[in-house]
Design an enzyme around this catalytic site. Structure first.
Site, PDB file in Angstrom:
ATOM      1  N   TYR A 117       0.864  -1.183   0.000  1.00  0.00           N
ATOM      2  CA  TYR A 117       0.000   0.000   0.000  1.00  0.00           C
ATOM      3  C   TYR A 117       0.905   1.239   0.000  1.00  0.00           C
ATOM      4  CZ  TYR A 117      -4.120   2.842   1.260  1.00  0.00           C
ATOM      5  OH  TYR A 117      -5.138   3.770   1.270  1.00  0.00           O
TER       6      TYR A 117
ATOM      7  N   GLY B  50       3.078  -2.552   7.187  1.00  0.00           N
ATOM      8  CA  GLY B  50       1.893  -2.965   6.442  1.00  0.00           C
ATOM      9  C   GLY B  50       1.696  -4.469   6.522  1.00  0.00           C
TER      10      GLY B  50
ATOM     11  N   THR C 263       3.783  -2.293  13.117  1.00  0.00           N
ATOM     12  CA  THR C 263       2.597  -1.649  12.557  1.00  0.00           C
ATOM     13  C   THR C 263       1.663  -1.286  13.695  1.00  0.00           C
ATOM     14  OG1 THR C 263       0.638  -1.960  11.156  1.00  0.00           O
ATOM     15  CG2 THR C 263       1.528  -3.936  12.156  1.00  0.00           C
TER      16      THR C 263
ATOM     17  N   CYS D 123      -5.811  12.014  -5.493  1.00  0.00           N
ATOM     18  CA  CYS D 123      -4.394  11.829  -5.159  1.00  0.00           C
ATOM     19  C   CYS D 123      -3.576  11.615  -6.443  1.00  0.00           C
ATOM     20  CB  CYS D 123      -4.194  10.673  -4.188  1.00  0.00           C
ATOM     21  SG  CYS D 123      -4.728  11.101  -2.525  1.00  0.00           S
TER      22      CYS D 123
HETATM   23  C1  LIG Z   1       0.665   3.384   3.914  1.00  0.00           C
HETATM   24  S1  LIG Z   1       0.957   2.071   5.032  1.00  0.00           S
HETATM   25  C2  LIG Z   1       2.424   1.409   4.301  1.00  0.00           C
HETATM   26  C3  LIG Z   1       2.595  -0.050   4.595  1.00  0.00           C
HETATM   27  C4  LIG Z   1       3.795  -0.706   3.946  1.00  0.00           C
HETATM   28  N1  LIG Z   1       5.037  -0.095   4.343  1.00  0.00           N
HETATM   29  C5  LIG Z   1       3.666  -0.763   2.446  1.00  0.00           C
HETATM   30  O1  LIG Z   1       4.514  -0.177   1.752  1.00  0.00           O
HETATM   31  O2  LIG Z   1       2.743  -1.401   1.952  1.00  0.00           O
HETATM   32  C6  LIG Z   1       1.521   2.895   6.526  1.00  0.00           C
HETATM   33  C7  LIG Z   1       1.946   1.986   7.657  1.00  0.00           C
HETATM   34  O3  LIG Z   1       2.435   2.786   8.742  1.00  0.00           O
HETATM   35  C8  LIG Z   1       1.979   2.217   9.956  1.00  0.00           C
HETATM   36  N2  LIG Z   1       2.030   3.234  11.014  1.00  0.00           N
HETATM   37  C9  LIG Z   1       1.425   4.429  11.040  1.00  0.00           C
HETATM   38  N3  LIG Z   1       1.716   5.074  12.194  1.00  0.00           N
HETATM   39  C10 LIG Z   1       2.550   4.262  12.898  1.00  0.00           C
HETATM   40  C11 LIG Z   1       3.198   4.368  14.148  1.00  0.00           C
HETATM   41  N4  LIG Z   1       3.026   5.430  14.927  1.00  0.00           N
HETATM   42  N5  LIG Z   1       3.999   3.343  14.559  1.00  0.00           N
HETATM   43  C12 LIG Z   1       4.152   2.246  13.773  1.00  0.00           C
HETATM   44  N6  LIG Z   1       3.562   2.088  12.578  1.00  0.00           N
HETATM   45  C13 LIG Z   1       2.760   3.089  12.144  1.00  0.00           C
HETATM   46  C14 LIG Z   1       0.581   1.712   9.630  1.00  0.00           C
HETATM   47  O4  LIG Z   1       0.143   0.796  10.597  1.00  0.00           O
HETATM   48  C15 LIG Z   1       0.861   1.108   8.247  1.00  0.00           C
HETATM   49  O5  LIG Z   1       1.389  -0.189   8.423  1.00  0.00           O
END
Ligand SMILES: C[S@@+](CC[C@H](N)C(=O)[O-])C[C@H]1O[C@@H](n2cnc3c(N)ncnc32)[C@H](O)[C@@H]1O
Length: 393
Positions: free
Chosen positions: A134, A175, A195, A359
């Site tokens: 994502y 993610g 996550t 977007c």
């Molecule tokens: C847009 S998604 C991207 C996921 C993955 N890296 C990818 O490329 O598919 C954003 C990720 O950031 C994590 N996230 C957001 N705030 C966070 C925090 N404070 N601590 C740890 N993870 C966080 C969300 O749970 C999610 O997994």
């Protein structure tokens, strides 16, 4: 002139070089540019002047979600054309404190993050690719499928990290974990993913079991802030599409957490949506899609790195790749409408259709960019002398 029409007529009088028709609910049509029109905007009910004064994009976004505003023609192309005039869109941020106040509490952020990512793995499976990535993909060829482009992105990042067999890798905001799965398969790394989403945690855990990678990978339901008190230590750190959730007041905290768990000479790859200049963000996106989200500018992150003795190795823009990624997600989303409708109904469909198309148009118009910053903690004299290693896969 009807009061509610006046600000809209004034706004569109600035739109030069595009051709469309604006139709009001009473049947009045205004032609912008020449005929034939490339698209038609139908405003069934007037938008209240006060809503307009608060925020143009919030007012239009809500009108679209509620079915009060229709766009006949290709939604992305219409938004792409209109966004050329983005400098005329105003938001009175101080009048919307509930959207633009940055919360400092971890529990509040967890709720905000969860509201987006915990919509359900079944929902995301409908329109993401098989890797469940994502974030922005990387199109090496215009013929790449979304899956191929997401795998390209993962391999591109792993190459940049110059991973050596058996190293340790932390993925902050992992993610559904496919980057770590590839890293474990290709480099036998020992990886930890963190996550804030329970659904992602469950999904990633299931994948670790299915791939039999329990000896290599672990996922934790954990806020990045907790890294500051942990005794974990890594050779490499990656964070893809997560910095956008951190918030302007916390960039130093985020970078100090990285510093705390990274070995000297270690490499970090930050991949995030960036802006040219520091902006509070878009009111509609904050209210309906990413509560609490803030897009960092490239320069504000770059300017902080010397505080941690971090040395920049490489910065790359993937802006146009994100336009392409979003358009592919939007297509997949349209193909899954019956299922999405059963899950969340019509208003949600209109909201997400607007999110994905707007977007894509924002990336195409440079309202936002996508940057990958590669840096080392302290000097690293082990890396190859040329940049060729960034492009080995
Ligand atoms: C847009 S998604 C991207 C996921 C993955 N890296 C990818 O490329 O598919 C954003 C990720 O950031 C994590 N996230 C957001 N705030 C966070 C925090 N404070 N601590 C740890 N993870 C966080 C969300 O749970 C999610 O997994």
């Amino acid at each position: 002139m009807n009061m509610q029409k006046a600000p809209i007529k004034e706004l569109i009088s600035n739109f030069k070089g595009i051709n469309f028709t604006l139709q009001f609910g009473d049947g009045e049509c205004v032609q912008v540019g020449n005929t034939p029109s490339d698209f038609k905007v139908i405003l069934k009910e007037p938008i209240h002047t006060l809503d307009f004064i608060l925020s143009y994009t919030l007012a239009f976004g809500e009108a679209y979600m509620n079915g009060n505003l229709e766009i006949e023609g290709n939604l992305y192309e219409a938004l792409d054309a209109i966004l050329k005039f983005k400098n005329h869109f105003h938001t009175h941020f101080h009048l919307l404190p509930e959207l633009f106040h940055t919360s400092t509490s971890a529990s509040h952020q967890k709720k905000q993050v969860s509201s987006h990512y915990d919509l359900g793995n079944d929902f995301y499976k409908l329109w993401l690719d098989e890797t469940m990535s994502y974030s922005c993909a990387y199109f090496k060829s215009s013929l790449d499928t979304l899956y191929e482009a997401q795998m390209n992105k993962i391999h591109h990042i792993l190459s940049k990290l110059n991973l050596q067999k058996g190293q340790s890798l932390l993925d902050i905001g992992c993610g559904w974990g496919h980057l770590l799965i590839e890293a474990a398969k290709l480099y036998k790394v020992h990886g930890v993913g963190i996550t804030l989403s329970q659904e992602q945690y469950d999904g990633f855990n299931a994948r670790i079991q299915a791939e039999n990678l329990q000896d290599y990978l672990e996922v934790k339901l954990m806020d990045y802030r907790e890294l500051a008190n942990s005794d974990l230590c890594f050779d490499r750190i990656v964070s893809v599409g997560m910095l956008e959730h951190v918030g302007r007041n916390h960039y130093k905290l985020f970078l100090s957490c990285i510093d705390h768990v990274l070995k000297d000479g270690g490499l970090v790859l930050l991949h995030y949506i960036s802006s040219q200049i520091e902006s509070p963000g878009d009111a509609w996106i904050k209210k309906y899609i990413f509560p609490g989200g803030v897009i960092p500018s490239l320069r504000e992150i770059v300017s902080l790195l010397p505080n941690y003795h971090d040395y920049i190795i490489d910065i790359e823009s993937l802006r146009r790749h994100y336009t392409q990624t979003l358009l592919m997600w939007a297509d997949n989303f349209e193909n899954a409408l019956p299922q999405v409708h059963k899950m969340f109904g019509e208003k949600f469909i209109r909201m997400w259709r607007m999110y994905l198309a707007s977007c894509a148009a924002c990336f195409n118009n440079g309202v936002v960019d996508l940057h990958q910053i590669l840096f080392t903690k302290g000097v690293n004299n082990e890396l190859p002398m040329t940049r060729d290693y960034l492009y080995t896969k």
